[in-house]
Design a protein around this motif. Structure first.
Motif: not given
Length: 202
Positions: A9-13, A158-163, A189-197
């Motif tokens: 989950v991208d919690t910042q986008l 988050g507004h964007f996520a990948i399942s 696309g999580d280049l900074a490793g910041e997506f929440t799992v």
């Protein structure tokens, strides 16, 4: 049948950028032959995984989530359109989860004493996410809902996520992460490793 699922989950986008992010990854992975360009079926917004090198054995399908949008068939491919049920809330299938105050680390679940602000924030998130704040019952600090993380990895917004459907990839949440886990994050696309799992079932 329920399947174990790993959700990034991208919690910042920002909400306005979510659909473009989902389409970008879809076009890239489908273009590389990793992902089927067609939905599995009209009711299930999943894309069949064609190459296990993307996520390793166990993962059989991928869903790309964008708040306020849904996937539809478009000839031999698919596209995102406005509408649908995506609300940017990701949690266990039974709705039970624990979150932690980002300031004092107090843990809170729905139904706990003082959880009314959490319930209200979840409701507000669906309509006006920038106004979704939670008051911690322990330290009385108001913080944005996306800042509340789950120590058990069973909740995020988050507004964007990948399942990733099929298994729970626990290496994605381990400190440092393996080379394979980092490579997967980059590919998604999580280049900074910041997506929440988040781990769940679907």
């Amino acid at each position: 049948m329920n399947h174990d699922t790993t959700i990034l989950v991208d919690t910042q986008l920002e909400r306005d950028d979510a659909a473009a992010a989902a389409m970008d990854i879809y076009l890239r992975l489908a273009g590389e032959g990793m992902l089927s360009p067609q939905l599995e079926n009209a009711e299930t917004p999943r894309f069949r995984l064609l190459d296990t090198r993307l996520a390793g054995p166990g993962i059989h399908a991928v869903t790309l989530h964008a708040t306020g949008h849904k996937w539809v068939h478009d000839g031999m491919a698919a596209r995102l359109v406005e509408g649908g049920r995506e609300n940017g809330i990701f949690c266990r299938y039974d709705g039970i989860f624990v979150v932690q105050c980002p300031d004092c680390r107090h843990e809170l679940s729905l139904g706990d004493e003082g959880s009314e602000a959490l319930e209200e924030a979840l409701s507000v998130w669906c309509e006006a996410p920038d106004s979704a704040y939670v008051a911690c019952p322990a330290c009385a600090t108001w913080t944005p809902l996306p800042a509340w993380r789950s120590p058990r990895r069973d909740f995020a917004v988050g507004h964007f996520a990948i399942s990733l459907h099929g298994t729970q990839l626990h290496e994605l949440s381990r400190g440092g992460g393996s080379h394979a886990a980092l490579a997967l994050r980059h590919r998604l696309g999580d280049l900074a490793g910041e997506f929440t799992v988040v781990y769940g079932r679907s």
